[in-house]
Scaffold this motif. Structure first.
Motif, PDB file in Angstrom:
ATOM      1  N   ILE A 164     -15.282  -1.069  81.105  1.00 45.03           N
ATOM      2  CA  ILE A 164     -14.712  -0.943  82.449  1.00 45.03           C
ATOM      3  C   ILE A 164     -14.029   0.415  82.592  1.00 45.03           C
ATOM      4  O   ILE A 164     -13.206   0.800  81.761  1.00 45.03           O
ATOM      5  CB  ILE A 164     -13.678  -2.061  82.710  1.00 45.03           C
ATOM      6  CG1 ILE A 164     -14.356  -3.443  82.616  1.00 45.03           C
ATOM      7  CG2 ILE A 164     -13.029  -1.883  84.088  1.00 45.03           C
ATOM      8  CD1 ILE A 164     -13.385  -4.616  82.656  1.00 45.03           C
ATOM      9  N   ILE A 165     -14.419   1.113  83.651  1.00 40.82           N
ATOM     10  CA  ILE A 165     -13.751   2.360  84.026  1.00 40.82           C
ATOM     11  C   ILE A 165     -12.787   2.012  85.159  1.00 40.82           C
ATOM     12  O   ILE A 165     -13.220   1.470  86.178  1.00 40.82           O
ATOM     13  CB  ILE A 165     -14.775   3.409  84.501  1.00 40.82           C
ATOM     14  CG1 ILE A 165     -15.701   3.817  83.352  1.00 40.82           C
ATOM     15  CG2 ILE A 165     -14.064   4.619  85.099  1.00 40.82           C
ATOM     16  CD1 ILE A 165     -16.829   4.759  83.769  1.00 40.82           C
ATOM     17  N   ALA A 166     -11.497   2.281  84.965  1.00 43.92           N
ATOM     18  CA  ALA A 166     -10.519   1.867  85.973  1.00 43.92           C
ATOM     19  C   ALA A 166      -9.651   3.036  86.412  1.00 43.92           C
ATOM     20  O   ALA A 166      -9.448   3.985  85.665  1.00 43.92           O
ATOM     21  CB  ALA A 166      -9.635   0.755  85.411  1.00 43.92           C
ATOM     22  N   TYR A 167      -9.189   2.935  87.641  1.00 38.88           N
ATOM     23  CA  TYR A 167      -8.299   3.951  88.201  1.00 38.88           C
ATOM     24  C   TYR A 167      -7.214   3.252  88.992  1.00 38.88           C
ATOM     25  O   TYR A 167      -7.507   2.411  89.852  1.00 38.88           O
ATOM     26  CB  TYR A 167      -9.085   4.901  89.117  1.00 38.88           C
ATOM     27  CG  TYR A 167      -8.178   5.802  89.931  1.00 38.88           C
ATOM     28  CD1 TYR A 167      -7.848   7.073  89.477  1.00 38.88           C
ATOM     29  CD2 TYR A 167      -7.632   5.375  91.136  1.00 38.88           C
ATOM     30  CE1 TYR A 167      -6.993   7.889  90.199  1.00 38.88           C
ATOM     31  CE2 TYR A 167      -6.778   6.185  91.867  1.00 38.88           C
ATOM     32  CZ  TYR A 167      -6.463   7.436  91.398  1.00 38.88           C
ATOM     33  OH  TYR A 167      -5.630   8.237  92.104  1.00 38.88           O
ATOM     34  N   ALA A 168      -5.949   3.579  88.729  1.00 30.69           N
ATOM     35  CA  ALA A 168      -4.857   2.967  89.489  1.00 30.69           C
ATOM     36  C   ALA A 168      -3.737   3.956  89.719  1.00 30.69           C
ATOM     37  O   ALA A 168      -3.540   4.899  88.954  1.00 30.69           O
ATOM     38  CB  ALA A 168      -4.318   1.735  88.758  1.00 30.69           C
ATOM     39  N   GLU A 169      -3.031   3.718  90.812  1.00 27.53           N
ATOM     40  CA  GLU A 169      -1.854   4.529  91.148  1.00 27.53           C
ATOM     41  C   GLU A 169      -0.572   3.738  90.958  1.00 27.53           C
ATOM     42  O   GLU A 169       0.470   4.299  90.630  1.00 27.53           O
ATOM     43  CB  GLU A 169      -1.989   5.030  92.594  1.00 27.53           C
ATOM     44  CG  GLU A 169      -3.194   5.954  92.748  1.00 27.53           C
ATOM     45  CD  GLU A 169      -3.594   6.245  94.182  1.00 27.53           C
ATOM     46  OE1 GLU A 169      -2.851   5.868  95.104  1.00 27.53           O
ATOM     47  OE2 GLU A 169      -4.672   6.838  94.372  1.00 27.53           O
ATOM     48  N   GLY A 170      -0.643   2.436  91.154  1.00 28.58           N
ATOM     49  CA  GLY A 170       0.523   1.575  90.989  1.00 28.58           C
ATOM     50  C   GLY A 170       0.057   0.130  91.070  1.00 28.58           C
ATOM     51  O   GLY A 170      -1.085  -0.136  91.429  1.00 28.58           O
ATOM     52  N   LEU A 171       0.938  -0.793  90.727  1.00 25.80           N
ATOM     53  CA  LEU A 171       0.555  -2.200  90.715  1.00 25.80           C
ATOM     54  C   LEU A 171       1.531  -3.014  91.535  1.00 25.80           C
ATOM     55  O   LEU A 171       2.727  -2.737  91.535  1.00 25.80           O
ATOM     56  CB  LEU A 171       0.600  -2.753  89.292  1.00 25.80           C
ATOM     57  CG  LEU A 171      -0.388  -2.183  88.290  1.00 25.80           C
ATOM     58  CD1 LEU A 171      -0.129  -2.823  86.939  1.00 25.80           C
ATOM     59  CD2 LEU A 171      -1.822  -2.444  88.731  1.00 25.80           C
ATOM     60  N   ARG A 172       1.027  -4.043  92.217  1.00 28.93           N
ATOM     61  CA  ARG A 172       1.915  -5.022  92.820  1.00 28.93           C
ATOM     62  C   ARG A 172       2.061  -6.217  91.882  1.00 28.93           C
ATOM     63  O   ARG A 172       3.146  -6.584  91.497  1.00 28.93           O
ATOM     64  CB  ARG A 172       1.343  -5.484  94.163  1.00 28.93           C
ATOM     65  CG  ARG A 172       1.538  -4.447  95.242  1.00 28.93           C
ATOM     66  CD  ARG A 172       1.066  -4.956  96.592  1.00 28.93           C
ATOM     67  NE  ARG A 172       1.095  -3.858  97.542  1.00 28.93           N
ATOM     68  CZ  ARG A 172       0.188  -2.897  97.600  1.00 28.93           C
ATOM     69  NH1 ARG A 172      -0.844  -2.916  96.763  1.00 28.93           N
ATOM     70  NH2 ARG A 172       0.279  -1.921  98.481  1.00 28.93           N
ATOM     71  N   ASP A 173       0.932  -6.778  91.467  1.00 34.35           N
ATOM     72  CA  ASP A 173       0.951  -7.997  90.654  1.00 34.35           C
ATOM     73  C   ASP A 173       0.707  -7.623  89.193  1.00 34.35           C
ATOM     74  O   ASP A 173      -0.432  -7.546  88.741  1.00 34.35           O
ATOM     75  CB  ASP A 173      -0.149  -8.939  91.167  1.00 34.35           C
ATOM     76  CG  ASP A 173      -0.248 -10.185  90.311  1.00 34.35           C
ATOM     77  OD1 ASP A 173       0.575 -10.371  89.395  1.00 34.35           O
ATOM     78  OD2 ASP A 173      -1.182 -10.973  90.551  1.00 34.35           O
ATOM     79  N   SER A 174       1.798  -7.399  88.464  1.00 35.68           N
ATOM     80  CA  SER A 174       1.617  -6.948  87.089  1.00 35.68           C
ATOM     81  C   SER A 174       1.135  -8.071  86.185  1.00 35.68           C
ATOM     82  O   SER A 174       0.491  -7.823  85.179  1.00 35.68           O
ATOM     83  CB  SER A 174       2.923  -6.357  86.551  1.00 35.68           C
ATOM     84  OG  SER A 174       3.922  -7.352  86.499  1.00 35.68           O
ATOM     85  N   ARG A 175       1.415  -9.328  86.561  1.00 36.22           N
ATOM     86  CA  ARG A 175       1.028 -10.424  85.684  1.00 36.22           C
ATOM     87  C   ARG A 175      -0.489 -10.559  85.561  1.00 36.22           C
ATOM     88  O   ARG A 175      -1.030 -10.717  84.474  1.00 36.22           O
ATOM     89  CB  ARG A 175       1.641 -11.743  86.164  1.00 36.22           C
ATOM     90  CG  ARG A 175       2.543 -12.305  85.075  1.00 36.22           C
ATOM     91  CD  ARG A 175       3.242 -13.545  85.528  1.00 36.22           C
ATOM     92  NE  ARG A 175       3.969 -13.275  86.794  1.00 36.22           N
ATOM     93  CZ  ARG A 175       5.002 -14.015  87.197  1.00 36.22           C
ATOM     94  NH1 ARG A 175       5.418 -15.028  86.465  1.00 36.22           N
ATOM     95  NH2 ARG A 175       5.604 -13.757  88.323  1.00 36.22           N
TER      96      ARG A 175
END
Lengths: 710, 710
Positions: free
Chosen positions: A221-232
């Motif tokens: 999996i190639i993933a890109y994120a800036e921030g998270l709402r649901d960390s769980r």
């Protein structure tokens, strides 16, 4: 069916639809409203394709329907390619019809204005109430290339559809996700899934990662994120991916203050502190890529699926110079270029009298004159050298077509009995030649340094799998500490209950009590003022060290009381602590803070300049156990100071790990009511003698810091 | 004509020959002996091409001569493509004929055996005696593409001849040099010169760099080295390149122990300590590339010739995500993504109501619908934002041919009034599209992170030019210290003469003398044993601290004398030093060691754990001045401790810089007779109060350490 199960099934339908509607479908095959339809037609999507357009009967040759309500069947997925102000109404119509999921390309929602945010919340509520899933708004959509399902207007698809290999791309940014998917495709990787989550009104990146980690066809999996709402859900995705051995190669941007600022204005998501992500990725064996090149390089390597079991790297080269460069890279990335056994060296020396045969083996131009020499060299390294990973440096040799096939065959012959080994080639050639090498199972990189970095990344993934995740600790429930301010004494009592050792000390309220306490504890002693309003005791002169007898203690008591009253008139003074002076040891700091995204995070570092000047600290999400704490302790640069550097006694690292783990568990039990903990210093005594906290501060979570309880 | 001038002219002839002989020329156009001839014919070399082959009258259609002596004219250059054992004889024949330079492809010399080394030395002597230059042996030759002169068998030339642009490649490794030259060509750079120096029997990499740095057509030099023999010419090349503003992008391999080991077996060159190279490169503004990608990226950027005057970076992006990534990269590489002025922001906000306009400016998809929006955005950033460098992130947009031309024109229109700015694009497209963007003066990178790294590299080059090199300090001649062992007292006297402040101290020889010295100096005092045979005084108990009165000094004298006699019976004891206790300050270490390649190198660091655990030290070649010393001091990670961290007084950095410079000048004066100097600690007192050396050791150079004098 439960609501959760319904939502899960509808997410499945979004990823693997059997029928698709395009609301606002256009004849213009270049426009956002025309492209997805064209892609669906050209890719051979087997399910129903249902254009919706009130002004046309036929769109791109397909029968078109005047409204969502007029559709002849209920589609699994509806894509909305309409103006922002028309979106909420379409979402409502889809929910009313029983559509399983909608994809909203339109922008102009939470990312732009307060009204937009309101409209987005409204759609979110429709989705929650109906169970219908919602991808976006302000996203580039998704695709599932195995089904020919293209629910996206990504223009890179004009250059060709991807093969349905084992690569999945999940990205909060549509543009970046499409870019990296295109580069992966160009590198010969088959991109099976692409999902861009945009504003994440409903479907979030964590849920997408979890879905992909469970899919039987995904290998990386190639993933890109800036921030998270649901960390769980995000952490759950990392756990499942780790269990199923699906590597995640992730770019998490916003390390810099400026970058984090841009995130706020961009997606309004909550950016957790970068060091916490770093800690999380380390824990779950996620490869964090800083550059797109690195992300592609490592994903490409992971897609091969061979993870070296050791750090031993063998190098065969046609260039001594690039051999040395590869050694430098190996050292930088922690790989071990150890020499071949002497007997194997002797055998190769007979074959290559002018060559270096230790490792790197420099086969020189001779190997290109007689390719069997190359085969023997490679086979010897694999067999006698027992290298788990082998780097072959051939530079532009295969670019010359007369050399391309014989060289490939020579390598393949050496490798044929060692299918479990990783063979990586540093070479430059036209794409068709590169593909023919890859088809034999070899990884191909142009740059030796990047090849070595990718090998090291594969090894780290393997080590993470071998290490396992450690137990999932149950969080003990604890009585809340309340919202009141805590004095040092209160804080220490709480920590003692949690299992943190403290020096024996007594709270006294008169000079005479102080002297008798000192007599009981033994000299020399320390005096410290105790007041919930005086957090920094030293600054007000509220601490006296090294008092040697009862008279000094009695006068000392009066001095600290006077100073405290002068510095903080009106402060509640609970008394003075008398404690034995601590034995010598190495001072460390243990801190806990409540990360907005992830909850309590434990920090560990050495005290003094190490923390203040060098920022030599490490983090881990609470709770964790002693083994994990030990790993954390070893991560700091100054670890040598605990391990007996400079002729000092080795410090009691076992006791330190135990206390770190206890603090983490205590913090997890108080996730909702403690804002921060600061044990500074936590002195680590010589091996076998334990640790002792000399000072401690607990800041309760203020009511106004928690909007949901306010 | 002087011998030096003759050698220089012959080097010119090697680089720019008008006639070339190929000894051992073959009809087989694939073989080493056939390829150079083919390349010369195909490239349209204007001068005479003279094959030498005793067994043929015609080679590849050209008249061939039976021997070197039989040539009809004296060629400027003769390439030797014959077996190793025939090479010395050919070299002799060339020298006899008056050939200006020979290129020796053959291997089997110093890199393989003692006999080979002997043959190489013999050829070297012929070259020295005759003034004829000698490239190699064991090299890939050289080329000058402007003349069509291909004195090389590099197979990458089969894929096409390079354009004669402003790029020069100089490499000790032939294979690596050819590889990097090919990649440069693929990246659209015109490679004018390529020189591989191989075993360096005569022509060394430093001399080649010096020649290239002086050439009017060279704009950037790509260099590769494993080690140096003649460091003076190398440094002179760096100086000339710096003066003429020809950037050098250099890979110096052998950072790792394993890599350095491979160098030894590979070229038998002397590898200087890596940190010394690092210091040298920093001083002369040489960009050190760790990876081939980085080397190509930076050279490509340098070839454009625009060096930003400030660190301010503007970013315009079609992807918020890659904008953030670019901010992260900017922070990592020390560029400043400061916001646009408010008025400019307001102007852009009117144009792009939904976009971020601070910097990065996120133009979103709207700019692609109406390209004039993009032009305005870019022009606003250049004009009002005053960014010296502008990064445009367009990803795969120009890969779609309908967008490629309008996008290019939109950018060009914004840039037309700002020719002095650096405009860098992050984009992916087919090579012809990329070339069309480059033709407008834009730099093109696929990866935003690498683009930012390249911009930072250009800025650093500019800063190095602006900073200048500082004066070339004349080395003061000094009376040699001789080869005798030096006591601490002798060492200190030498350093005091050199201008290093020491605490007032007296050498005494009786207990009574000690007490009277202490009375004169003031209490508390320190006693230290003085003996040339006792280097580590503390270990034998030869140091006593904090003596408060005459009685303590008298008994202390006896104690240290007894301990010294017990620990080192028979050692010559010169007496005991009495010194005042030093005031408080920050302890630093100043060291000098004699690098085998570069001579005296000064090391500076903070004392204690900073040196021993964190290896936080920096190096610089001696001699240097105070300004340069100040730069050196600021390089250490713990600099904050000198600059008033943790509420401490700011230390006297000026005095520290003065002493560092003096020590460097002292070391340079004693380059031939001092092996090492160790001033530990050099205590830095609060600002205005100077520094004071508390201990010092000088190790003279032993006669047997200098083979040339033995």
């Amino acid at each position: 069916m439960s609501a959760a199960k319904q939502r899960q099934q509808n997410l499945d339908a979004l990823m693997q639809p059997t029928s698709v509607a395009i609301v606002g479908a256009s004849d213009d095959v270049v426009r956002i409203s025309g492209r997805p339809l064209r892609y669906l037609k050209e890719s051979g999507f087997k399910g129903a394709i249902l254009p919706v357009n009130p002004r046309r009967d036929v769109v791109q040759g397909l029968k078109s329907y005047p409204s969502i309500a007029a559709l002849p069947e209920v589609p699994d997925v509806a894509m909305l390619a309409v103006a922002a102000h028309l979106v909420p109404e379409s979402v409502r119509a889809c929910a009313a019809l029983g559509v399983k999921a909608v994809v909203i390309f339109s922008s102009g929602f939470a990312e732009t204005s307060i009204e937009g945010a309101r409209a987005q919340r409204e759609m979110q509520q429709i989705a929650r109430a109906s169970g219908m899933r919602l991808l976006g708004p302000n996203c580039l959509g998704l695709f599932n290339s195995a089904l020919g399902f293209y629910g996206t207007f990504a223009s890179a698809l004009d250059l060709g559809f991807p093969e349905a290999g084992g690569v999945a791309v999940a990205s909060q940014s549509g543009a970046y996700g499409a870019h990296v998917a295109y580069l992966a495709q160009q590198r010969g990787m088959g991109v099976r899934y692409f999902v861009s989550t945009g504003n994440e009104a409903d479907v979030e990146i964590g849920e997408v990662l979890l879905w992909l980690a469970r899919d039987p066809d995904v290998r990386v999996i190639i993933a890109y994120a800036e921030g998270l709402r649901d960390s769980r859900t995000f952490i759950e995705a990392l756990r499942i991916a780790h269990e199923r051995r699906i590597p995640i190669v992730m770019m998490k941007v916003g390390r810099s203050a400026r970058g984090a600022g841009a995130i706020d204005s961009h997606t309004a998501a909550l950016a957790g502190e970068d060091a916490v992500y770093e800690a999380l990725f380390r824990e779950y064996g996620v490869h964090r890529a800083l550059t797109t090149d690195e992300q592609i390089d490592v994903a490409y390597a992971c897609a091969r699926g061979v993870y070296p079991r050791t750090r031993k790297l063998g190098i065969v080269t046609v260039s001594g110079g690039v051999g040395i460069q590869s050694c430098d890279a190996a050292e930088r990335y922690g790989l071990d270029v150890s020499p071949m056994p002497a007997s194997a060296q002797a055998a190769l020396k007979a074959l290559l009298p002018y060559a270096a045969v230790e490792n790197p083996v420099d086969v020189t131009a001779q190997a290109l004159v007689d390719m069997s020499v190359l085969t023997t060299s490679l086979a010897t390294m694999l067999q006698a050298g027992d290298y788990e990973a082998l780097l072959g440096v051939f530079l532009t040799v295969p670019a010359s077509r007369p050399f391309a096939v014989p060289l490939r065959e020579a390598i393949a012959k050496a490798a044929q009995d060692h299918r479990d080994r990783l063979i990586v080639l540093c070479m430059v050639a036209d794409a068709d030649i590169v593909r023919s090498y890859e088809a034999m199972g070899f990884l191909v990189y142009e740059d030796a340094y990047r090849a070595v970095a990718a090998i090291a990344a594969l090894t780290a993934v393997r080590e993470s799998y071998d290490r396992g995740l450690g137990p999932k600790l149950a969080v003990q429930s604890a009585a809340p500490i309340g919202m009141r301010e805590l004095s040092e004494h209160d804080a220490k009592n709480l920590l003692v209950e949690a299992g943190v050792p403290l020096l024996p000390e007594r709270l006294v309220r008169t000079a005479a009590e102080a002297a008798s306490a000192a007599n009981a504890l033994g000299y020399p002693v320390v005096l410290k003022i105790v007041s919930p309003q005086i957090a920094h005791k030293t600054e007000v002169g509220g601490v006296l060290l090294g008092l040697e007898n009862a008279a000094a203690v009695e006068s000392g008591y009066e001095i600290v009381m006077q100073r405290a009253r002068a510095a903080a008139p009106g402060a509640r003074i609970d008394g003075v602590l008398v404690a034995r002076m601590a034995p010598a040891g190495v001072d460390t700091i243990v801190g806990v803070h409540r990360d907005a995204t992830f909850g309590p995070v434990v920090m560990f570092g050495l005290g003094g300049i190490f923390v203040e000047v060098l920022k030599d600290v490490t983090f881990r999400l609470a709770p964790f156990d002693e083994m994990q704490a030990r790993g954390m302790i070893r991560q700091i640069a100054g670890y040598a100071l605990l391990d007996g550097a400079r002729g000092m006694a080795r410090a009691d690292v076992d006791a330190l790990a135990q206390v770190l783990a206890r603090v983490s568990q205590f913090a997890a039990s108080h996730a909702e009511d403690i804002e921060s903990i600061d044990i500074n210093p936590l002195r680590v005594l010589p091996e076998g003698r334990g640790v002792v906290a000399l000072d401690a501060l607990i800041v309760p979570r203020r009511a106004d810091a928690n909007p949901s309880s306010g």
